[in-house]
Design a protein around this motif. Structure first.
Motif, PDB file in Angstrom:
ATOM      1  N   LYS A  83       6.113   1.092  -6.924  1.00  0.00           N
ATOM      2  CA  LYS A  83       4.965   1.276  -6.548  1.00  0.00           C
ATOM      3  C   LYS A  83       3.905  -0.734  -6.256  1.00  0.00           C
ATOM      4  O   LYS A  83       3.278  -0.813  -5.632  1.00  0.00           O
ATOM      5  CB  LYS A  83       3.705   1.883  -7.354  1.00  0.00           C
ATOM      6  N   GLN A  84       4.529  -0.935  -7.566  1.00  0.00           N
ATOM      7  CA  GLN A  84       3.640  -2.385  -7.408  1.00  0.00           C
ATOM      8  C   GLN A  84       4.197  -3.046  -6.038  1.00  0.00           C
ATOM      9  O   GLN A  84       3.605  -3.701  -6.095  1.00  0.00           O
ATOM     10  CB  GLN A  84       4.382  -2.534  -8.865  1.00  0.00           C
ATOM     11  N   LEU A 139       1.975  -2.004  -3.511  1.00  0.00           N
ATOM     12  CA  LEU A 139       0.819  -2.509  -3.354  1.00  0.00           C
ATOM     13  C   LEU A 139       0.722  -4.740  -3.435  1.00  0.00           C
ATOM     14  O   LEU A 139      -0.064  -4.819  -2.085  1.00  0.00           O
ATOM     15  CB  LEU A 139       0.336  -2.548  -4.955  1.00  0.00           C
ATOM     16  N   ILE A 183      -1.504   7.017  -1.233  1.00  0.00           N
ATOM     17  CA  ILE A 183      -3.052   6.906  -0.438  1.00  0.00           C
ATOM     18  C   ILE A 183      -3.334   5.906  -1.704  1.00  0.00           C
ATOM     19  O   ILE A 183      -4.418   5.454  -0.975  1.00  0.00           O
ATOM     20  CB  ILE A 183      -2.902   8.687  -1.039  1.00  0.00           C
ATOM     21  N   ASP A 184      -3.028   5.779  -2.823  1.00  0.00           N
ATOM     22  CA  ASP A 184      -3.121   5.030  -4.401  1.00  0.00           C
ATOM     23  C   ASP A 184      -3.514   4.097  -3.646  1.00  0.00           C
ATOM     24  O   ASP A 184      -4.775   2.917  -3.834  1.00  0.00           O
ATOM     25  CB  ASP A 184      -2.686   5.258  -5.280  1.00  0.00           C
ATOM     26  N   VAL A 185      -2.707   3.391  -3.188  1.00  0.00           N
ATOM     27  CA  VAL A 185      -2.283   1.595  -2.712  1.00  0.00           C
ATOM     28  C   VAL A 185      -3.082   1.833  -1.149  1.00  0.00           C
ATOM     29  O   VAL A 185      -4.009   0.690  -1.266  1.00  0.00           O
ATOM     30  CB  VAL A 185      -0.804   1.004  -2.150  1.00  0.00           C
ATOM     31  N   LEU A 198      -6.335   2.933  -1.098  1.00  0.00           N
ATOM     32  CA  LEU A 198      -7.618   2.598  -1.671  1.00  0.00           C
ATOM     33  C   LEU A 198      -7.916   1.517  -2.573  1.00  0.00           C
ATOM     34  O   LEU A 198      -8.623   0.882  -2.277  1.00  0.00           O
ATOM     35  CB  LEU A 198      -7.570   4.117  -2.532  1.00  0.00           C
ATOM     36  N   ALA A 199      -6.779   0.924  -2.824  1.00  0.00           N
ATOM     37  CA  ALA A 199      -6.807  -0.012  -3.843  1.00  0.00           C
ATOM     38  C   ALA A 199      -6.790  -1.252  -2.696  1.00  0.00           C
ATOM     39  O   ALA A 199      -7.738  -2.160  -3.016  1.00  0.00           O
ATOM     40  CB  ALA A 199      -5.357  -0.461  -4.418  1.00  0.00           C
TER      41      ALA A 199
END
Lengths: 210, 210
Positions: free
Chosen positions: B44-45, B48, B71-73, B75-76
């Motif tokens: 994930k990192q 990102l 999805i989190d990425v 948004l980030a």
């Protein structure tokens, strides 16, 4: 964030054939005041389904639900917060994603990580693993209660001790300065979840107010 | 959503040793008007970090950036949208997470999926795989251009044809009714990314306005 003392983390491997929401409902009835959905193996859709099922239960009892790792799932079910490890997204990114209202918990294994999490805006930190554990909460060596004493001295946000804590050793954890504990197997792995939780909560309370 | 015609999906395996943002910048200079970060293997990192790197490039050129799956990425980094498959989170959950402003794309392989995505509020759909592909975009059999014709008749939101499309066969895809194509290897796998992209764009334009 409302305070808590007995934080149950799901561990479905410990109760094959039993429903995760049913097990956590028993845990809440036994005294759990915060629940974390932790699932490192299921598909995203499966995690989402479990999160929805747990949310029904935690909402019914007014207990916060925290989602481990899956920030998108936490947002989808409007969970109370997320819990991330040292190898997940950086805290600043997590905060940007979830906004200011959600709880963010961060696993820490050393004082430097604890202080960084506090500075970064975590709402609570996990402190552990205190003892050896079979739940593979983290693949790091036990930090022992010495780390609890360090955190008590240097960290101001709430922290929860985790890792191998059970009814036998909880007093040792509390006497080192912890006010909150988190467990997987001691609850999810119990034959009688409610009874085991009640016993753990009683031991926790007894140790907190001797 | 601003319209697009040549949608590049990242495929780092096709350019070992070359930077993903550099390759996509060449693609944009060659005529790509939408970029998707697709990474099924990195942490994930790492995803990102790649998303931040790509966002700098896409922002500099005013090209939308879509994040596959994470999805989190999305948004980030405040990407323009997300792309999800049939086995990712349900569309309604994705929309709840990302809000009304973000683009949501959905991979479809059959008319029933296309219609469901349109009804569910997708902003565009992927239609494919049209031809056999080495990029393993989806582990389903090619749907051929027959599926494009079905979608043209029954779906009103924008769709993008995907799967094994290259400068040789793009005319066949366009003549079946597609206005937009998406590629991985035809761009990311090219020796000269900018030249290959320009050639593909020219073939696409030529086929659209014969």
């Amino acid at each position: 964030m409302r305070d808590f003392s007995l934080y149950a983390i799901t561990g479905e491997a410990f109760h094959p054939g039993r429903d995760i929401a049913e097990v956590m409902e028993e845990a809440i009835c036994g005294g759990v005041d915060m629940v974390q959905l932790r699932d490192k193996t299921s598909s995203k859709q499966q995690v989402l389904e479990k999160a929805y099922a747990l949310k029904k239960v935690t909402d019914a009892y007014g207990v916060p639900l925290i989602i481990n790792d899956h920030i998108d799932v936490a947002l989808a079910v409007d969970a109370d917060g997320v819990h991330v490890g040292q190898n997940d997204l950086p805290l600043a990114d997590v905060r940007r994603i979830v906004g200011s209202e959600k709880i963010i918990g961060v696993s820490t294994h050393a004082l430097s990580e604890a202080i960084a999490a506090e500075k970064g805006g975590a709402n609570y930190i996990g402190v552990g693993p205190i003892f050896p554990t079979n739940s593979k909460v983290d693949v790091v060596a036990p930090v022992t209660t010495a780390y609890i004493r360090e955190v008590v001295q240097h960290v101001n946000i709430p922290f929860v001790a985790i890792g191998g804590i059970n009814v036998e050793n909880v007093a040792e954890v509390i006497s080192a300065g912890a006010k909150r504990i988190s467990v997987i197997s001691a609850i999810a792995g119990a034959k009688d979840v409610k009874a085991a939780t009640s016993a753990l909560k009683a031991a926790l309370k007894g140790a907190r107010t001797p």
